[in-house]
Design a protein around this motif. Structure first.
Motif, PDB file in Angstrom:
ATOM      1  N   HIS A 375       0.871  -1.178   0.000  1.00  0.00           N
ATOM      2  CA  HIS A 375       0.000   0.000   0.000  1.00  0.00           C
ATOM      3  C   HIS A 375       0.907   1.227   0.000  1.00  0.00           C
ATOM      4  O   HIS A 375       1.269   1.741   1.053  1.00  0.00           O
ATOM      5  N   PRO A 376       1.300   1.688  -1.183  1.00  0.00           N
ATOM      6  CA  PRO A 376       2.243   2.820  -1.255  1.00  0.00           C
ATOM      7  C   PRO A 376       1.749   4.018  -0.443  1.00  0.00           C
ATOM      8  O   PRO A 376       0.567   4.366  -0.455  1.00  0.00           O
ATOM      9  N   GLY A 377       2.684   4.628   0.268  1.00  0.00           N
ATOM     10  CA  GLY A 377       2.355   5.765   1.114  1.00  0.00           C
ATOM     11  C   GLY A 377       2.054   5.376   2.543  1.00  0.00           C
ATOM     12  O   GLY A 377       1.843   6.250   3.393  1.00  0.00           O
ATOM     13  N   TYR A 378       2.027   4.081   2.821  1.00  0.00           N
ATOM     14  CA  TYR A 378       1.725   3.582   4.164  1.00  0.00           C
ATOM     15  C   TYR A 378       2.738   2.497   4.556  1.00  0.00           C
ATOM     16  O   TYR A 378       3.326   1.846   3.694  1.00  0.00           O
ATOM     17  N   LEU A 379       2.897   2.325   5.857  1.00  0.00           N
ATOM     18  CA  LEU A 379       3.621   1.165   6.376  1.00  0.00           C
ATOM     19  C   LEU A 379       2.583   0.113   6.727  1.00  0.00           C
ATOM     20  O   LEU A 379       1.720   0.341   7.585  1.00  0.00           O
ATOM     21  N   ARG A 380       2.638  -1.011   6.047  1.00  0.00           N
ATOM     22  CA  ARG A 380       1.681  -2.094   6.298  1.00  0.00           C
ATOM     23  C   ARG A 380       2.300  -3.104   7.260  1.00  0.00           C
ATOM     24  O   ARG A 380       3.399  -3.619   7.011  1.00  0.00           O
ATOM     25  N   ILE A 381       1.591  -3.388   8.343  1.00  0.00           N
ATOM     26  CA  ILE A 381       2.044  -4.363   9.337  1.00  0.00           C
ATOM     27  C   ILE A 381       0.993  -5.460   9.446  1.00  0.00           C
ATOM     28  O   ILE A 381      -0.175  -5.188   9.773  1.00  0.00           O
ATOM     29  N   TYR A 382       1.385  -6.698   9.152  1.00  0.00           N
ATOM     30  CA  TYR A 382       0.508  -7.846   9.310  1.00  0.00           C
ATOM     31  C   TYR A 382       0.560  -8.328  10.763  1.00  0.00           C
ATOM     32  O   TYR A 382       1.633  -8.486  11.342  1.00  0.00           O
ATOM     33  N   GLY A 383      -0.622  -8.574  11.322  1.00  0.00           N
ATOM     34  CA  GLY A 383      -0.682  -9.074  12.688  1.00  0.00           C
ATOM     35  C   GLY A 383      -0.294 -10.532  12.780  1.00  0.00           C
ATOM     36  O   GLY A 383      -0.599 -11.333  11.891  1.00  0.00           O
ATOM     37  N   ARG A 384       0.385 -10.871  13.872  1.00  0.00           N
ATOM     38  CA  ARG A 384       0.736 -12.272  14.121  1.00  0.00           C
ATOM     39  C   ARG A 384       0.526 -12.559  15.607  1.00  0.00           C
ATOM     40  O   ARG A 384      -0.542 -12.322  16.138  1.00  0.00           O
ATOM     41  N   ASN A 385       1.561 -13.034  16.304  1.00  0.00           N
ATOM     42  CA  ASN A 385       1.394 -13.419  17.707  1.00  0.00           C
ATOM     43  C   ASN A 385       0.952 -12.250  18.580  1.00  0.00           C
ATOM     44  O   ASN A 385       1.164 -11.080  18.236  1.00  0.00           O
ATOM     45  N   SER A 386       0.390 -12.573  19.738  1.00  0.00           N
ATOM     46  CA  SER A 386       0.122 -11.536  20.729  1.00  0.00           C
ATOM     47  C   SER A 386       1.449 -10.956  21.199  1.00  0.00           C
ATOM     48  O   SER A 386       2.523 -11.543  21.001  1.00  0.00           O
ATOM     49  N   PHE A 387       1.388  -9.814  21.860  1.00  0.00           N
ATOM     50  CA  PHE A 387       2.617  -9.165  22.308  1.00  0.00           C
ATOM     51  C   PHE A 387       3.237  -9.852  23.523  1.00  0.00           C
ATOM     52  O   PHE A 387       4.321  -9.471  23.966  1.00  0.00           O
ATOM     53  N   PHE A 388       2.560 -10.865  24.068  1.00  0.00           N
ATOM     54  CA  PHE A 388       3.172 -11.707  25.099  1.00  0.00           C
ATOM     55  C   PHE A 388       4.181 -12.679  24.485  1.00  0.00           C
ATOM     56  O   PHE A 388       4.947 -13.312  25.208  1.00  0.00           O
ATOM     57  N   SER A 389       4.172 -12.794  23.176  1.00  0.00           N
ATOM     58  CA  SER A 389       5.005 -13.782  22.497  1.00  0.00           C
ATOM     59  C   SER A 389       6.462 -13.338  22.427  1.00  0.00           C
ATOM     60  O   SER A 389       6.757 -12.157  22.194  1.00  0.00           O
ATOM     61  N   GLN A 390       7.359 -14.304  22.559  1.00  0.00           N
ATOM     62  CA  GLN A 390       8.789 -14.089  22.322  1.00  0.00           C
ATOM     63  C   GLN A 390       9.214 -14.731  21.000  1.00  0.00           C
ATOM     64  O   GLN A 390      10.390 -15.011  20.802  1.00  0.00           O
ATOM     65  N   VAL A 391       8.254 -14.918  20.116  1.00  0.00           N
ATOM     66  CA  VAL A 391       8.537 -15.556  18.830  1.00  0.00           C
ATOM     67  C   VAL A 391       8.306 -14.576  17.683  1.00  0.00           C
ATOM     68  O   VAL A 391       9.255 -14.129  17.042  1.00  0.00           O
ATOM     69  N   ASN A 392       7.048 -14.203  17.423  1.00  0.00           N
ATOM     70  CA  ASN A 392       6.750 -13.373  16.251  1.00  0.00           C
ATOM     71  C   ASN A 392       5.787 -12.229  16.563  1.00  0.00           C
ATOM     72  O   ASN A 392       4.739 -12.106  15.916  1.00  0.00           O
ATOM     73  N   PRO A 393       6.085 -11.358  17.496  1.00  0.00           N
ATOM     74  CA  PRO A 393       5.229 -10.187  17.677  1.00  0.00           C
ATOM     75  C   PRO A 393       5.466  -9.183  16.543  1.00  0.00           C
ATOM     76  O   PRO A 393       6.608  -8.899  16.183  1.00  0.00           O
ATOM     77  N   SER A 394       4.392  -8.644  15.989  1.00  0.00           N
ATOM     78  CA  SER A 394       4.512  -7.680  14.878  1.00  0.00           C
ATOM     79  C   SER A 394       4.625  -6.275  15.451  1.00  0.00           C
ATOM     80  O   SER A 394       3.636  -5.529  15.525  1.00  0.00           O
ATOM     81  N   ILE A 395       5.830  -5.918  15.834  1.00  0.00           N
ATOM     82  CA  ILE A 395       6.108  -4.650  16.519  1.00  0.00           C
ATOM     83  C   ILE A 395       7.205  -3.900  15.779  1.00  0.00           C
ATOM     84  O   ILE A 395       8.257  -4.470  15.457  1.00  0.00           O
ATOM     85  N   MET A 396       6.961  -2.624  15.502  1.00  0.00           N
ATOM     86  CA  MET A 396       7.985  -1.717  14.997  1.00  0.00           C
ATOM     87  C   MET A 396       8.156  -0.633  16.057  1.00  0.00           C
ATOM     88  O   MET A 396       7.227   0.152  16.309  1.00  0.00           O
ATOM     89  N   ALA A 397       9.314  -0.584  16.671  1.00  0.00           N
ATOM     90  CA  ALA A 397       9.498   0.226  17.874  1.00  0.00           C
ATOM     91  C   ALA A 397      10.725   1.120  17.768  1.00  0.00           C
ATOM     92  O   ALA A 397      11.662   0.845  17.015  1.00  0.00           O
ATOM     93  N   THR A 398      10.702   2.208  18.539  1.00  0.00           N
ATOM     94  CA  THR A 398      11.860   3.101  18.650  1.00  0.00           C
ATOM     95  C   THR A 398      12.145   3.366  20.119  1.00  0.00           C
ATOM     96  O   THR A 398      11.236   3.361  20.954  1.00  0.00           O
ATOM     97  N   ARG A 399      13.396   3.612  20.417  1.00  0.00           N
ATOM     98  CA  ARG A 399      13.812   3.844  21.805  1.00  0.00           C
ATOM     99  C   ARG A 399      13.156   5.108  22.369  1.00  0.00           C
ATOM    100  O   ARG A 399      13.130   6.144  21.709  1.00  0.00           O
TER     101      ARG A 399
END
Length: 553
Positions: A375-399
């Motif tokens: 989707h040009p002009g947007y950052l597309r993030i597909y959902g996966r595991n819950s954020f309790f997961s240590q495997v595949n959480p779909s998180i884009m983070a900054t300090r």
């Protein structure tokens, strides 16, 4: 002279390893369970620093399932002047249970600080915090902490040194035990070797990475010792100058060493650099607790202290004390202005520029779950595991880089199942976060905006304060100030509160998962955008922008 304010790199930037190559300064820092791993910052004036790359960015390490605060520890950056090559040494801490501290250490090289970096070469599993010293005779040495597990022996162990072949990682000598510390603070670690006026100097961290932390130094005419201790018998840099006897204590918070008269706490784990003008500095980690607490949300940050050599060839702070300061001066050929907003973030995803400040916990970023092409002009993030997961959480983070800031985004999301969510929040690790997200109403009859919280692994859903969302295109922001967060959403051009303000002081090094007297982590707080889909891993959220604006008093 220019006065410069500490920290020079705010937010999670611990274990700084600093070098100068020509007129350029570089600092590498730890990243723990975050990817891409090993942050590298650049400066030309020691005042203003910019993140320029990550050294481990191509699946060189697998951090899936990493427990806080394991992962990638204490990278050491060096430069071989004979071969004009950059080198990095680092540890991958894989297990800390039972105080076994199983860690594999590696080295890698690059002709350019931006890479590409060579495939990591295994060195040892003897301990952690390796560093490389390039001697002028062409020989190379590794120094590292040898982790102690035997009952009745001084923990955490000895600093050891061995000659190494950097081309293949083979040791050319046995490990030589050289010291278990130069003061009574104990917990000697993070050794780094320097040579000056005929002496080999061994700079080490001591006192544990809590409130007793410090930088110690010893010297020898022979690289393998024996090393004599700094004659003061105390650290050369610390936030807590009072004497401490803590031999045998492998690490602890040492909350009794909190200094009520200092903004800066936990000063320690340093590395040495000189300027073209002949000035000397030590880059070291530090923390800034929330007012009237011993909680440090921003984790361990990077600061500088100005040093000088005494007539008897010992290194000490410029003012001859050992108390770390919030300011230092530097000679500059032209005036330098420190830009306090250089760590603000303002990303419009319609722009094509690459944003390297985003990090993800436990796993790598790839086009299978995050991209700007579908989707040009947007950052597309597909959902996966819950954020309790240590495997595949779909998180884009900054300090998080200030104790007073806003983080804001706009997203479009259409959930069709109650386990599909997307939004913005604060994140420490898989057990500790808070998240304002778009989701289905529990009865499936409409879409709402609602807060979800994880605190020490306990899940709390703020159902009673949910608000209906008629338009799936929503702007959300969080206002963070001194450990309190207020979520807001935009409606009819007005920002409205989503629930009351919430105390999130627990999202700090001391507030997560720690045993009494211990520090639960030493990573730091992040802001994030993300999505969850525990239904089919098929839904996605489109984010229009992301910004973080810091406020300074």
């Amino acid at each position: 002279m220019t006065q410069i304010q500490n920290p020079i790199i705010p937010g999670m930037a611990p274990d700084p390893s600093i070098i100068r190559v020509g007129a350029d300064y570089y600092i590498a820092t730890s990243t723990f369970h975050w990817t891409p791993a090993i942050q590298i910052f650049h400066s030309t004036d020691l005042a203003n620093w910019k993140l320029i790359s990550h050294a481990l960015s191509k699946n060189e390490v697998n951090l899936v399932g990493t427990n806080t605060p394991a992962g990638i520890w204490a990278p050491h950056l060096s430069y071989d002047e004979k071969k004009h090559k950059f080198w990095l040494a680092y540890s991958h801490m894989q297990n800390m249970s039972g105080r076994e501290f199983n860690s594999d250490s590696y080295i890698m090289s690059a002709d350019n600080i931006l890479g590409p970096w060579s495939t990591p070469i295994y060195i040892t599993s003897i301990g952690f915090d390796p560093s490389i010293f390039h001697d002028k005779d062409g020989k190379h040495y590794i120094s590292i902490l040898e982790w102690e597990t035997r009952v009745g022996y001084q923990a955490p162990g000895h600093i050891v040194i061995a000659e190494v072949n950097l081309e293949n990682g083979h040791l050319l000598s046995d490990w030589q035990r050289v010291t278990s510390g130069f003061t009574t603070r104990g917990c000697a670690e993070a050794p780094q070797i320097y040579k000056h006026n005929g002496y080999y100097y061994l700079l080490i961290a001591a006192g544990g990475t809590g409130y007793a932390h410090g930088v110690e130094i010893g010297r020898s005419k022979n690289i393998f010792g024996p090393y004599e201790s700094n004659p003061t018998g105390e650290p050369i840099i610390t936030s807590s100058p009072q004497h401490l006897f803590s031999l045998g204590d492998p690490d602890s918070g040492h909350f009794e060493m909190y200094n009520p008269n200092s903004i800066m706490q936990k000063a320690g784990h340093g590395s040495l650099v000189s300027t073209p003008e002949g000035e000397w500095f030590i880059a070291h980690l530090m923390s800034r607790p929330l007012p009237s607490t011993t909680l440090n949300p921003l984790g361990r940050e990077t600061s500088l202290q100005k040093m000088h050599w005494t007539a008897s060839n010992w290194l000490e702070m410029e003012d001859k004390s050992n108390l770390a300061k919030m300011q230092f001066s530097v000679k500059n050929q032209k005036p330098v202005k420190q830009d306090f907003h250089s760590f603000d973030i303002n990303i419009d995803f319609a722009q094509k520029s690459e944003e390297i400040s985003f990090m993800t916990p436990y796993h790598t970023q790839d086009d299978s779950w995050v991209n700007t092409t579908e989707h040009p002009g947007y950052l597309r993030i597909y959902g996966r595991n819950s954020f309790f997961s240590q495997v595949n959480p779909s998180i884009m983070a900054t300090r998080a880089t200030s104790l007073d800031y806003i983080a804001q985004t706009q997203l479009n999301f259409n959930p069709v199942h109650y386990s599909q969510t997307a939004g913005i929040g604060l994140y420490y690790d898989s057990n500790n976060w808070i998240y304002a997200r778009i989701c289905q109403k529990d009865d499936g009859q409409g879409i709402v905006l609602r807060i979800l919280q994880a605190k020490l692994g306990t899940r709390t859903d703020f159902i009673s304060s949910e608000v209906p969302i008629s338009n799936r295109d929503v702007e959300i922001k969080l206002i963070y100030k001194s450990g309190i967060v207020q979520f807001q959403y935009l409606k009819n051009k007005q920002w409205l509160n989503l629930d009351n303000s919430i105390d999130v002081k627990y999202l700090s090094d001391e507030g997560v998962n720690g045993e009494p007297g211990e520090i639960g982590g030493f990573t730091g707080l992040f802001n994030f955008i993300g999505a969850v889909d525990a239904y089919q891993h098929s839904s996605f959220a489109d984010f229009k922008y992301y910004k973080v604006i810091n406020h300074f008093n």
